[in-house]
Design an enzyme around this catalytic site. Structure first.
Site, PDB file in Angstrom:
ATOM      1  N   ASP A  55       0.821  -1.212   0.000  1.00 48.29           N
ATOM      2  CA  ASP A  55       0.000   0.000   0.000  1.00 48.29           C
ATOM      3  C   ASP A  55       0.856   1.263   0.000  1.00 48.29           C
ATOM      4  OD1 ASP A  55      -2.089  -1.749   0.253  1.00 48.29           O
ATOM      5  OD2 ASP A  55      -2.915  -0.864   2.079  1.00 48.29           O
ATOM      6  N   HIS A 109      -5.397   9.256   0.827  1.00 51.54           N
ATOM      7  CA  HIS A 109      -5.313   8.332   1.964  1.00 51.54           C
ATOM      8  C   HIS A 109      -6.086   8.800   3.201  1.00 51.54           C
ATOM      9  CE1 HIS A 109      -3.477   5.412   4.780  1.00 51.54           C
ATOM     10  NE2 HIS A 109      -3.177   4.724   3.697  1.00 51.54           N
ATOM     11  N   HIS A 195       3.838  -2.117   3.052  1.00 48.97           N
ATOM     12  CA  HIS A 195       3.807  -0.782   2.462  1.00 48.97           C
ATOM     13  C   HIS A 195       5.108  -0.521   1.704  1.00 48.97           C
ATOM     14  CE1 HIS A 195       0.905  -0.635   5.765  1.00 48.97           C
ATOM     15  NE2 HIS A 195       0.282   0.322   5.082  1.00 48.97           N
TER      16      HIS A 195
END
Length: 353
Positions: A55, A109, A195
């Site tokens: 992500d 986000h 991530h």
């Protein structure tokens, strides 16, 4: 890695030899147009498949990660943030060119579950457009930031991909913890969250070892569409692992804040989390803080008085009714919070029904 899957290496070694010429089969460059279903790939109905997902990128750190994935012959799934795409379009193009799947992780986000309908549409449409401008096609999958979603997020019309293994790499930046968390919770059908941001270089560097350990335990690494095939993911449905393709997630669940635990993974534990809030007492800081309880069991009493004063709000993100009590030992019931409901008031303990 996980007990109960240690038998897989011998069995799957034979299966892999029969089904594919190498350890990883070919992977489609993008999700298929219908519900994110995959085309030809590993048979995850027979193999112990897991999906690596990343992500918040792309970023400067994505290039080294792509090198490692290419060397290991692994295809992953990247949920890109629109703002990052505009900074690093070449990284996104490389992801797609090398056969990785690209999903939408919003424009900036935010917590979409706490956003207005207009904000939700702007965030998801903005992230989708940023990706489309670079790749020439729109992503078919959405991952809501923080795992936070609402009816409006569902109405955007794409399958929502959550996760069941959170490495919490963003929190500890410790490669050893990434390996330990995956080992503690992985099972056939898992979706692993990491991530690929600039500040995660240390944990991204452990990906080759993570791949070796997963393969050594008998797992086949695939993209998200391959993991769910041949199921068709429903637009607006939320999915956290392969098993949830049969029974999608009915309520928003912030899996990123729920640490992996044996309790959470046990058959009789309640799926989901309970989020409660309490005052921080900081005169110039946040007025509240959140604590997440996971791995809740039916009949179990949990106190809400630590680490701060009694809680004053509880949000039930499980699929079960939860009793509320105004004593720490669950001896005086004051009400019930149903799935998806939030209750405000002075609360000392809870019990799952």
């Amino acid at each position: 890695m996980r007990r109960g899957v240690r038998m897989w290496p011998a069995v799957l070694g034979v299966c892999a030899a029969l089904l594919a010429p190498g350890p990883v089969s070919a992977t489609p460059a993008t999700p298929a147009p219908t519900g994110g279903s995959a085309s030809a790939g590993p048979d995850c109905e027979r193999l112990a498949c897991v999906a690596l997902t990343f992500d918040d990128g792309p970023s400067a750190a994505t290039a080294e990660l792509l090198d490692d994935l290419a060397a290991a012959r692994v295809k992953a799934t990247f949920f890109a943030v629109g703002d990052q795409v505009r900074w690093w379009p070449d990284r996104l193009r490389r992801e797609a060119a090398e056969g990785h799947v690209i999903g939408n992780h919003s424009m900036t986000h935010p917590r979409l579950g706490a956003s207005t309908p207009a904000q939700v549409r702007a965030e998801l449409a903005g992230g989708e457009q940023a990706i489309a401008e670079v790749l020439g096609k729109r992503p078919e999958l959405v991952r809501p930031p923080y795992g936070s979603f609402s009816a409006e997020v569902r109405r955007f019309g794409h399958p929502l991909v959550l996760w069941d293994i959170d490495t919490r790499d963003w929190d500890h930046h410790d490669p050893a913890q990434v390996l330990a968390r995956v080992e503690a919770g992985v099972r056939p059908g898992s979706v692993i969250l990491m991530h690929d941001t600039e500040n995660q270089r240390e944990t991204l560097a452990v990906v080759p070892e993570l791949v070796r350990q997963l393969r050594g335990a008998g797992y086949t690494l695939v993209t998200v569409p391959e993991l769910f095939a041949p199921a068709t993911l429903v637009p607006g449905g939320a999915y956290r692992d392969r098993a949830s393709a049969v029974r999608p997630v009915e309520h928003p669940q912030p899996w990123d804040t729920a640490p992996a635990s044996k309790e959470q993974d046990s058959a009789d534990a309640v799926a989901g989390t309970l989020v409660w809030q309490h005052p921080t007492g900081a005169p110039d800081g946040a007025a509240e803080a959140e604590t997440v309880e996971s791995g809740l069991r039916p009949g179990e009493c949990r106190t809400l008085v630590s680490p701060g004063p009694p809680a004053y709000a509880v949000r039930n993100l499980t699929g079960h009714d939860i009793e509320l009590h105004d004593r720490p030992d669950c001896t005086r019931r004051t009400g019930t919070v149903t799935p998806g409901e939030e209750i405000v008031g002075e609360l000392y303990s809870v019990r799952v029904l």
